[in-house]
Design an enzyme around this catalytic site. Structure first.
Site, PDB file in Angstrom:
ATOM      1  N   ARG A  44       0.853  -1.179   0.000  1.00 18.78           N
ATOM      2  CA  ARG A  44       0.000   0.000   0.000  1.00 18.78           C
ATOM      3  C   ARG A  44       0.894   1.235   0.000  1.00 18.78           C
ATOM      4  O   ARG A  44       1.744   1.402   0.873  1.00 18.78           O
ATOM      5  CB  ARG A  44      -0.890   0.004   1.237  1.00 18.78           C
ATOM      6  CG  ARG A  44      -1.762   1.214   1.277  1.00 18.78           C
ATOM      7  CD  ARG A  44      -2.714   1.203   2.440  1.00 18.78           C
ATOM      8  NE  ARG A  44      -3.445   2.459   2.439  1.00 18.78           N
ATOM      9  CZ  ARG A  44      -4.075   2.939   3.491  1.00 18.78           C
ATOM     10  NH1 ARG A  44      -4.092   2.258   4.610  1.00 18.78           N
ATOM     11  NH2 ARG A  44      -4.715   4.089   3.418  1.00 18.78           N
ATOM     12  N   ARG A  46      -6.755  14.887  13.134  1.00 16.04           N
ATOM     13  CA  ARG A  46      -6.507  15.868  12.065  1.00 16.04           C
ATOM     14  C   ARG A  46      -7.695  16.819  11.975  1.00 16.04           C
ATOM     15  O   ARG A  46      -8.838  16.417  12.168  1.00 16.04           O
ATOM     16  CB  ARG A  46      -6.342  15.176  10.703  1.00 16.04           C
ATOM     17  CG  ARG A  46      -5.116  14.323  10.597  1.00 16.04           C
ATOM     18  CD  ARG A  46      -4.935  13.868   9.150  1.00 16.04           C
ATOM     19  NE  ARG A  46      -4.122  12.683   9.099  1.00 16.04           N
ATOM     20  CZ  ARG A  46      -4.464  11.567   8.471  1.00 16.04           C
ATOM     21  NH1 ARG A  46      -5.601  11.484   7.804  1.00 16.04           N
ATOM     22  NH2 ARG A  46      -3.655  10.537   8.480  1.00 16.04           N
TER      23      ARG A  46
END
Ligand code: ADP
Length: 402
Positions: free
Chosen positions: A92, A242
């Protein structure tokens, strides 16, 4: 003895390495493991395969390279029955820039393109490259494939991917919106099309991947038309730690008036904001729901802001689709938090969305199904299978390499 039929998936981050062995034919997982808190004294390696589990302390000096070397040792001994079945390795990789609209068999050209993207993803791509290099050394006889988080979103049109900044920043420095979580949104498009009994190239879905990182994607005819993450994974929804969307002027203010350095801003926006920053308690949705139930005001506020922002994005993402077949919740929060789903859908009632309260409560912990009331726009919960998408892409490209 069955022939080689497993893909080893490696996901190397700056402080973690996740690995799993997946059968691309049916998505069955034979091995799952995670090395976390790398580089600290809390570093641990946890794994499970069939009925066996392990949980071991690692050294603070362990990194992706040394852990991959250790995995080779295990594949030679206690996991040798799995080693014999490995056909390929899938990596990934967060950022493929504009180089990759599909996964790619790893060769020197692909490695150099991934290296070029390090500038766009300095927190993510260097770790992935380290993992790929170590894995090429450790498993030289197996084909290896890079699967990019950004690739699915390369179908976005220019009016969706460009920022309203001087065009030269795009032309000269590739600054634009790229989007992430592509394999997850793709898995939702594919499974959603099956559930709706619609061919993938006809299906229109809004997919909300709500985990520690969170993004939403408008999918038209099976292709990404818009998504909420941008140049980096910071844009868009409120996330665990975030911030998501901000007034960019705020960054200037923090720098000028409050003397924040770039390193401090990076930490603030990525690690200290979102659910954690607002609640002053935790980045973890489940913990916040428990605290809210006991009256914690910060937890309630954080979850309220999370759902409000999400509802606004869902409403906005009906614009590019014109016709919507289904809204889908996925990721740890989307699959499990009936509270977040209910609160978000409450905001959307003017658009006709209505939950079936009983089904919404029931569909959790890996279950799949419709949670909307009959006769109202379809809302599904679908567990994400990004690992299966990575395994299938890896097997497809590895077959071409033979
Ligand atoms: P990652 O982005 O790290 O892969 P996940 O998709 O595993 O994250 O999602 C993690 C989030 O899912 C956490 O905020 C966690 O609290 C939340 N979550 C998991 N189970 C539940 C639950 N039963 N109820 C509410 N939230 C949950």
């Amino acid at each position: 003895m069955p022939g080689p039929s497993l893909v080893l998936i490696l996901n190397c981050g700056s402080s973690s390495l996740k690995f799993s062995a997946i059968d691309p034919a049916d998505g069955a997982e034979s091995l799952y493991g995670q090395a976390e808190a790398l580089g600290t004294s809390a570093a641990r390696l946890k794994w499970r395969q069939h009925n066996e589990e392990g949980d071991e302390q690692l050294s603070p000096t362990d990194d992706c390279e040394s852990i991959i070397e250790a995995l080779v040792g295990r594949f030679a001994e206690s996991w040798s029955h799995l080693r014999e079945r490995l056909m390929a390795i899938g990596h990934r990789v967060v950022h493929g820039g504009e180089h990759f609209a599909d996964s790619a068999l790893i060769d020197t050209k692909v490695l150099s393109a991934i290296r070029n993207c390090c500038e766009l993803a300095p927190l993510h791509n260097p770790a992935a490259l380290q993992g790929i290099q170590a894995s090429l050394t450790a498993f030289p006889q197996l084909p290896q494939v890079a699967v990019f988080d950004t690739a699915f979103h390369q179908s976005m049109p220019d009016y969706a991917y460009l920022y309203a900044l001087p065009y030269s920043l795009y032309r000269d420095h590739h600054i634009r919106r790229y989007g992430m979580h592509g394999s997850s949104h793709r898995s939702i498009a594919e499974r959603g099309a099956q559930l709706l009994k619609t061919p993938i190239d006809k299906v229109n879905i809004i997919s909300g991947h709500l985990g520690n990182g969170a993004s939403i994607c408008a999918i038209k005819g099976g292709q990404s038309l818009d998504t909420s993450m941008g140049l980096t994974p910071l844009e868009g929804l409120v996330m665990g730690s975030r911030c998501g969307d901000l007034d960019p002027g705020l960054l200037l203010h923090l720098g000028e008036a409050l003397d924040y350095s770039l390193a401090e801003l990076e930490l603030l926006l990525n690690r200290k904001s979102g659910l954690l920053g607002i609640s002053e308690l935790s980045n973890d949705c489940r913990e916040l729901e428990e605290a809210m139930a006991k009256g914690h005001a910060g937890a309630r506020l954080a979850l309220n802001i999370f759902c409000y922002r999400l509802a606004k994005y869902i409403a906005a993402y009906t614009v590019p689709l014109k016709r919507l077949d289904a809204l889908v919740f996925t990721g740890g929060i989307g699959e499990n938090s009936s509270w977040v789903r209910r609160k978000t859908i409450d905001w959307l009632s003017p658009l006709g969305y209505q939950l079936d309260a009983e089904r919404n409560e029931k569909i959790r912990f890996g279950a799949e199904g419709r949670i909307s009331r009959i006769g109202t726009p379809d809302i599904f919960v679908i567990p994400t299978r990004e690992d299966w998408v990575i395994a299938r892409d890896t097997a497809r490209l590895a077959a071409k390499a033979q």
